[in-house]
Write an enzyme that holds these catalytic residues in place. Sequence first.
Site, PDB file in Angstrom:
ATOM      1  CG  ASP A   1      -2.173   0.884   0.932  1.00 46.34           C
ATOM      2  OD1 ASP A   1      -2.108   1.734   0.010  1.00 46.34           O
ATOM      3  OD2 ASP A   1      -3.188   0.759   1.632  1.00 46.34           O
TER       4      ASP A   1
HETATM    5  C1  NOJ Z   1      -3.918   4.073   0.155  1.00 50.45           C
HETATM    6  C2  NOJ Z   1      -5.100   3.159   0.218  1.00 50.45           C
HETATM    7  O1  NOJ Z   1      -5.090   2.440   1.436  1.00 50.45           O
HETATM    8  C3  NOJ Z   1      -5.182   2.181  -0.934  1.00 50.45           C
HETATM    9  O2  NOJ Z   1      -6.385   1.507  -0.858  1.00 50.45           O
HETATM   10  C4  NOJ Z   1      -5.024   2.891  -2.232  1.00 50.45           C
HETATM   11  O3  NOJ Z   1      -5.126   1.991  -3.296  1.00 50.45           O
HETATM   12  C5  NOJ Z   1      -3.685   3.607  -2.245  1.00 50.45           C
HETATM   13  N1  NOJ Z   1      -3.651   4.570  -1.181  1.00 50.45           N
HETATM   14  C6  NOJ Z   1      -3.413   4.301  -3.566  1.00 50.45           C
HETATM   15  O4  NOJ Z   1      -4.231   5.381  -3.723  1.00 50.45           O
END
Ligand code: NOJ
Length: 764
Positions: free
Chosen positions: A292
């Site tokens: 993530d």
């Molecule tokens: C953080 C989020 O937790 C995740 O779900 C997302 O895909 C990423 N940022 C990218 O935006």
Amino acid sequence: MKRILLPIFLLLFGFSFLQKANSQIASQDAIDAKVHALLKKMTLDEKVAQLNQLSNPYYQTGAGANSREAQSFDQMIEQGQIGSFLNVLGADETRRLQTIAVEKSRLGIPLIFGYDVIHGFKTMFPIPLAEAASFDRAAMEKSARIAAIEASANGLHWTFAPMVDISRDARWGRIMEGAGEDVYLNEQAAIARVKGFQGNDLAAPNTIAACAKHFAAYGASVAGRDYAAVDISERSLREVIFPPFKAALDAGVATFMSSFNTINGVPASGNKWLLTDILRKEWGFKGFVVSDWNSLGEMLPHGNVETAYDVAETGINAGVDMDMEGRIYINEIKKLLDDKKISIQQIDEMVSRILRVKYQLGLFDHPYQYCDKKKQDELTLHPDHLKASREIARKSLVLLKNDNKVLPLPKKGSTIAVIGPLADDNDSPLGNWRGIAESNSAVSLLDGIRQAVGNDSKVLYAEGCRLVNNSKQHFFSQLEVNNTDRSGFAEAIAIAHQADVVVMALGETAFMSGECRSYADISLKGLQAELLAEIHKTGKPIVLTLFNGRPMVLTDVVDQADALLVCWLPGSEAGHAIADVLFGDYNPSGKLPASFPYHVGQVPIYYEQLNSGRPYDPNPEGFSTKYRDIPNAPLFAFGKGLSYTEFRYDNLQLNKKEITKNESLDISVTITNTGNYDGEEVVQLYIRDIAGKGISRPMMQLKGFEKVFLAKGESKKVNFKITANDLAFWRLDETWAPEAGEFLLMIGSASDDIRLKDQFSYKE
Ligand code: NOJ
């Protein structure tokens, strides 16, 4: 004749099936060979680049990291330092960058562009939680399909969806992004969404790779606070949290995303047991794992390691292939290799997984097939997509109360007062993960009602009170709730007096749910309950339309409304979809995918509970499992949702009373529409394993549902099948299998509205 045809059919069908399977294996082999050959030509820097994903610095969907600094992506691509982008989109820009990668970098390896296409790209669909309320697999698949069509026409190859995190805690803001509290429903949603995004052929120009996220247990954070720790048993992981991920994997999901949280002290993004032992060894996942947003770097504040160098070592050895916006791998890998903390074989394996997906997407053969400006203009926000959005939105609305049959409303000859801070809001219905939707581009409830009645009824409108003081809201805004300004109350009360019926729009704005939007208080915010109480005093019938990204606590307000329609954040066509239901052009058919608590003190709350040694006893004297101040039950239970018509359940039949490992149980039930409207019912099948061998089993578990349409007066037989796998669980001997014994079978209209029961047994 039949006797001759059947074997011929089987032969042909079997043959074509085999042919397909063989050609898939052949194409996988061909891809592996290409990957292998390419890998041989790659320098270490070029390999590391493939593991490095950076965000568009002007469009961030995460916090911190280094990416706000000015930088020259063009140069970095040319020098082979980036393998993937997120938040870079549009046919022109992606083509520009892809051209540099393909034509100017030494090996011409194409970039993969990822983006959060969560509930639509520009045509917005209901938030995923809402869509799960449709209990309609085809609807979920369709919205993902359309989102993929729009996204792929805008230069994207990959979505960070579906989120398949189960959540049983409505305080957690991201409950909006999944399919709610139930294992089976989440599995079904995961399958439908993966199929929708990826279609049958990842290389087709209108399909995109999906990503099962956030692996794992992100939705089980302590106290419902986003990014907080997770303390969970292996049993709960295996029986509750993992199954939707496994379902996504079996449906062919191309990628996984590791989550931010720790699991029993070990960060998921540095968790070898999770990412290697379970995901790769036990389940055989062949795609790649992306971290993530800087979730590798966040190991430093987690405190499980000391330095960025340790982070990279831990992430690589755990099984994270691509570093999203952390810039850890790109800085540390060489040193780790020199120090022999990791091996070049590991790097090769990580790079191969990523390259394989790039090949599967057809990027090497047709690097520009996704960046076609003409297609982008033609397909984005296509009228057919908006039509589908309206259809899916109306299937997602859940009617929880309809006293005196106040709904459906007549379209003609009445005066309707539309009141509330969300009534004329054409932004909130778009939801939080709104792709590239333009702000204020949804159909508001007020517009929907006005267009539905035209000149046939009189529509009055008053805001009543503001919900937030912020004039504009976005991903990062800190919302300022209005707790003081009641200046709009008088006008609202005045129009209520003039009306035959009041439709109130209360709840949450788009940015009250989603990432980093956990709330401890999940009742109506600000002055909304007070406004409702004032309108209630007018004595006019009130239809409460609730806009919400989560289950809310409505205990103190529900009695003041005659009807309650949960609208969630239903997307671009919100107002039209809601009007369809309010005026009876569509008979509501949604069911709750998550319990609506009676009190926030009950959360986490879910129907799939174990019994207690002291089961609930209404006798206040008894020492039974209960609260002293509130009921145990939620205000509205999982699976609940009313219709304008009624359904009778009868004639439950089982083809046998006992099944063994390779047998299945065929179940049928007759559903009759006994009311005055045509309508759909979600027939729900639950089981209970009455006595485990050493383990207590939940009192109910959903194992099937079917959504059936019945014209008024019509009866239909609904069929289900139960196999040994449906009875399996993580046993004491640490195997996944059913245990011999008796099972209770329950069929009903909601988890708290079981209409028919029977029993069967499983024999080993
Ligand atoms: C953080 C989020 O937790 C995740 O779900 C997302 O895909 C990423 N940022 C990218 O935006």
